[in-house]
Design a protein around this motif. Sequence first.
Motif, mmCIF file in Angstrom:
data_model
loop_
_atom_site.group_PDB
_atom_site.id
_atom_site.type_symbol
_atom_site.label_atom_id
_atom_site.label_comp_id
_atom_site.label_asym_id
_atom_site.label_seq_id
_atom_site.Cartn_x
_atom_site.Cartn_y
_atom_site.Cartn_z
ATOM 1 N N MET A 1 1.357 -1.263 0.533
ATOM 2 C CA MET A 1 -0.394 -0.193 0.715
ATOM 3 C C MET A 1 1.116 1.221 -0.204
ATOM 4 N N GLU A 2 -0.157 2.505 -0.631
ATOM 5 C CA GLU A 2 0.983 3.600 -0.462
ATOM 6 C C GLU A 2 0.435 4.077 0.662
ATOM 7 N N LEU A 3 1.938 4.900 1.124
ATOM 8 C CA LEU A 3 1.773 6.124 2.438
ATOM 9 C C LEU A 3 1.057 6.739 2.251
ATOM 10 N N GLU A 4 0.626 7.567 0.895
ATOM 11 C CA GLU A 4 -0.763 8.457 0.879
ATOM 12 C C GLU A 4 -2.437 7.667 1.548
ATOM 13 N N SER A 5 -2.324 6.583 1.671
ATOM 14 C CA SER A 5 -3.006 5.931 2.015
ATOM 15 C C SER A 5 -4.013 5.904 3.314
ATOM 16 N N PHE A 6 -2.501 6.125 4.433
ATOM 17 C CA PHE A 6 -2.698 5.911 5.239
ATOM 18 C C PHE A 6 -2.752 7.663 5.929
ATOM 19 N N TYR A 7 -3.239 8.696 5.401
ATOM 20 C CA TYR A 7 -3.241 10.318 5.589
ATOM 21 C C TYR A 7 -4.685 10.357 6.262
ATOM 22 N N PRO A 8 -4.912 10.182 5.774
ATOM 23 C CA PRO A 8 -6.479 10.218 5.824
ATOM 24 C C PRO A 8 -6.903 9.585 7.378
ATOM 25 N N TYR A 9 -6.133 8.940 7.747
ATOM 26 C CA TYR A 9 -6.447 8.281 9.117
ATOM 27 C C TYR A 9 -5.666 8.902 10.176
ATOM 28 N N LEU A 10 -4.282 9.502 9.937
ATOM 29 C CA LEU A 10 -3.580 10.650 10.773
ATOM 30 C C LEU A 10 -3.339 11.286 10.390
ATOM 31 N N TYR A 11 -4.591 12.023 9.739
ATOM 32 C CA TYR A 11 -5.568 13.993 10.012
ATOM 33 C C TYR A 11 -6.549 13.429 10.746
ATOM 34 N N LEU A 12 -7.572 12.065 10.910
ATOM 35 C CA LEU A 12 -7.954 11.688 11.793
ATOM 36 C C LEU A 12 -8.007 12.299 13.658
ATOM 37 N N LEU A 13 -6.254 11.390 13.698
ATOM 38 C CA LEU A 13 -5.780 11.151 15.009
ATOM 39 C C LEU A 13 -5.286 12.309 15.190
ATOM 40 N N VAL A 14 -4.746 13.275 14.351
ATOM 41 C CA VAL A 14 -3.893 14.134 14.522
ATOM 42 C C VAL A 14 -5.136 15.217 15.488
ATOM 43 N N SER A 15 -6.294 15.085 14.616
ATOM 44 C CA SER A 15 -7.383 16.283 15.217
ATOM 45 C C SER A 15 -8.465 15.986 15.947
ATOM 46 N N TYR A 16 -8.117 14.256 16.532
ATOM 47 C CA TYR A 16 -8.576 14.220 18.360
ATOM 48 C C TYR A 16 -8.108 14.870 18.715
ATOM 49 N N VAL B 1 -8.029 16.841 0.799
ATOM 50 C CA VAL B 1 -8.623 15.218 0.990
ATOM 51 C C VAL B 1 -10.432 15.558 -0.056
ATOM 52 N N SER B 2 -11.377 14.365 0.140
ATOM 53 C CA SER B 2 -12.414 13.546 0.178
ATOM 54 C C SER B 2 -13.170 14.909 1.112
ATOM 55 N N GLU B 3 -14.362 15.644 0.920
ATOM 56 C CA GLU B 3 -15.440 16.034 2.013
ATOM 57 C C GLU B 3 -15.406 15.618 2.623
ATOM 58 N N LEU B 4 -15.490 13.569 2.650
ATOM 59 C CA LEU B 4 -16.058 12.670 3.998
ATOM 60 C C LEU B 4 -15.247 13.133 4.968
ATOM 61 N N PRO C 1 -7.087 22.572 12.157
ATOM 62 C CA PRO C 1 -7.052 21.016 11.625
ATOM 63 C C PRO C 1 -7.907 20.753 10.436
ATOM 64 N N VAL C 2 -9.266 21.411 10.267
ATOM 65 C CA VAL C 2 -10.351 21.196 9.122
ATOM 66 C C VAL C 2 -9.324 21.941 7.508
ATOM 67 N N ALA C 3 -9.021 23.333 8.437
ATOM 68 C CA ALA C 3 -8.454 23.993 7.301
ATOM 69 C C ALA C 3 -6.944 23.312 6.677
ATOM 70 N N VAL C 4 -6.983 23.304 8.032
ATOM 71 C CA VAL C 4 -5.166 22.060 7.100
ATOM 72 C C VAL C 4 -5.552 21.281 6.208
ATOM 73 N N VAL C 5 -6.198 20.587 6.519
ATOM 74 C CA VAL C 5 -6.562 19.525 5.798
ATOM 75 C C VAL C 5 -7.731 19.887 4.837
ATOM 76 N N ILE C 6 -8.150 20.537 4.125
ATOM 77 C CA ILE C 6 -9.334 21.077 3.029
ATOM 78 C C ILE C 6 -8.267 21.418 1.663
ATOM 79 N N TYR C 7 -7.096 22.838 2.610
ATOM 80 C CA TYR C 7 -6.376 23.784 1.731
ATOM 81 C C TYR C 7 -5.147 23.059 1.350
#
Length: 91
Positions: free
Chosen positions: A1-16, A82-85, A72-78
């Motif tokens: 698996m590519e490292l980029e596929s784990f980024y959404p999980y990392l974003y969720l963990l950091v924002s939590y 990532v996806s809207e979800l 966290p939302v602004a960083v992820v979006i801009y």
Amino acid sequence: MELESFYPYLYLLVSYLVGGIPFGLLYSGLLKGEDIRKIGSGNIGATNVGRNYGVLPGITVFLLDFLKGVVPVAVVIYLSGVSELTATLVG
């Protein structure tokens, strides 16, 4: 698996983790040497901080609490596109 596929999980963990920072408790403990949970209403929020320590500390805690939701939302979006979800879940 590519490292980029784990980024959404990392974003969720950091924002939590960022969302769990209790700025009112940190303010009262680090700067005043008191436990805000034992003063006033017992809440660690900006209103209780403002009532017990003044308007400026209350506004500061409010802004920090507000920013821990917005940044966290602004960083992820801009920065990541990532996806809207994912952006919604980060929020």
